[in-house]
Design a protein around this motif. Structure first.
Motif, PDB file in Angstrom:
ATOM      1  N   ASP A 252       0.853  -1.185   0.000  1.00  0.00           N
ATOM      2  CA  ASP A 252       0.000   0.000   0.000  1.00  0.00           C
ATOM      3  C   ASP A 252       0.891   1.239   0.000  1.00  0.00           C
ATOM      4  O   ASP A 252       1.298   1.729   1.063  1.00  0.00           O
ATOM      5  CB  ASP A 252      -0.905  -0.008   1.225  1.00  0.00           C
TER       6      ASP A 252
ATOM      7  N   HIS B 149      -0.046   4.482   2.015  1.00  0.00           N
ATOM      8  CA  HIS B 149       0.199   4.506   3.462  1.00  0.00           C
ATOM      9  C   HIS B 149       1.395   3.602   3.794  1.00  0.00           C
ATOM     10  O   HIS B 149       1.244   2.595   4.496  1.00  0.00           O
ATOM     11  CB  HIS B 149      -1.038   4.050   4.239  1.00  0.00           C
TER      12      HIS B 149
ATOM     13  N   GLU C   4       3.747   3.977   5.791  1.00  0.00           N
ATOM     14  CA  GLU C   4       4.092   3.951   7.214  1.00  0.00           C
ATOM     15  C   GLU C   4       3.362   2.837   7.965  1.00  0.00           C
ATOM     16  O   GLU C   4       3.788   2.409   9.055  1.00  0.00           O
ATOM     17  CB  GLU C   4       3.777   5.310   7.862  1.00  0.00           C
ATOM     18  N   SER C   5       2.247   2.333   7.396  1.00  0.00           N
ATOM     19  CA  SER C   5       1.492   1.260   8.038  1.00  0.00           C
ATOM     20  C   SER C   5       1.916  -0.129   7.564  1.00  0.00           C
ATOM     21  O   SER C   5       1.388  -1.134   8.047  1.00  0.00           O
ATOM     22  CB  SER C   5      -0.003   1.444   7.772  1.00  0.00           C
TER      23      SER C   5
ATOM     24  N   GLU D 277       4.210  -3.263   7.404  1.00  0.00           N
ATOM     25  CA  GLU D 277       5.150  -3.905   8.319  1.00  0.00           C
ATOM     26  C   GLU D 277       6.529  -4.069   7.670  1.00  0.00           C
ATOM     27  O   GLU D 277       6.641  -4.512   6.523  1.00  0.00           O
ATOM     28  CB  GLU D 277       4.626  -5.275   8.739  1.00  0.00           C
TER      29      GLU D 277
ATOM     30  N   ASN E  38      11.273   2.862   6.156  1.00  0.00           N
ATOM     31  CA  ASN E  38      10.911   4.275   6.173  1.00  0.00           C
ATOM     32  C   ASN E  38      12.086   5.202   6.429  1.00  0.00           C
ATOM     33  O   ASN E  38      12.051   6.373   6.057  1.00  0.00           O
ATOM     34  CB  ASN E  38       9.850   4.530   7.260  1.00  0.00           C
TER      35      ASN E  38
END
Length: 230
Positions: A141, A144, A146-147, A149, A153
């Protein structure tokens, strides 16, 4: 920006003027039409920088060529090319690529030399492009990240993955090297390698925006055929 536009205008004027100035001599003009097709490699110049790799695509064009019997000519094309980039995750199990498909119109000065059976050539001039396709392929995704796993980042720009393309019009400078083999006096096959350096940004580039530069670059390798009308 004004200086870049002046440079492009000058290159276009040279590309158009050189062959027709030569036409005032006693050399016999020759007009040819042809087509070419091949593969492209694309990448982007981002500022701030983005970890990326070259991405592959396709390219092709219909070509008009006006030449004199000695040295100079003019080449104009109408074609397409796939540019873009692929994110480099440095071994992590993620993938993301963005293919940007453009219609392109280069106008180039054509300089050639060689024998009646084989010639080498150099093309150089300005090019304008218009984006007609934007395709994203990803296994996570990217809206997003940052979401996700284990997504890397740290010190990684991610806005370029989901930001919509703002500027579909592009312009730049292209140059190529190649060789042309004449099967018959009116029929020839050519192999060409071309480089394009974009001067326009695909994303907004004001002080309030994330990227101050988002320019396309590409390398094209193609095989073509020409038929000489006269």
């Amino acid at each position: 920006m004004k200086q870049l536009l002046r440079i492009l205008t000058l290159l276009a004027a040279v590309a158009l003027a050189v062959p027709f100035a030569s036409a005032e001599t006693h050399y016999k003009p020759r007009i040819s039409f042809g087509a070419r097709g091949g593969m492209s490699l694309g990448t982007m110049t981002f500022s701030p920088s983005v970890k990326q790799k070259w991405t592959s695509g396709s390219t092709g064009a219909l070509t008009f060529r006006y030449t004199e019997e000695k040295l100079f000519g003019l080449v104009a094309e109408l074609g397409w090319v796939q540019r873009g980039w692929e994110e480099d995750f440095e071994g992590a199990p993620f993938s993301y690529s963005r293919h940007l498909t453009y219609l392109q119109l280069p106008v180039m000065t054509h300089i050639y030399f060689g024998s009646s059976r084989f010639k080498c050539f150099v093309n150089l001039g300005p090019q304008i492009c218009y984006m007609v396709g934007d395709e994203i392929k990803s296994n996570f995704d990217y809206h997003h990240p940052e979401s996700v796993e284990a997504f890397p980042n740290r010190n990684r720009m991610t806005e370029q993955m989901w930001t919509p393309i703002k500027n579909k019009f592009d312009y730049g400078i292209c140059g190529s090297l190649g060789g042309e083999f004449f099967v018959q006096p009116r029929h020839s096959i050519l192999l060409e390698a071309r480089y394009y350096f974009g001067l326009g940004n695909i994303y907004p580039a004001t002080k309030a925006d994330t990227f101050s530069a988002s320019r396309a670059m590409s390398i094209e390798v193609s095989l073509g055929y020409f038929f000489r009308l006269k």
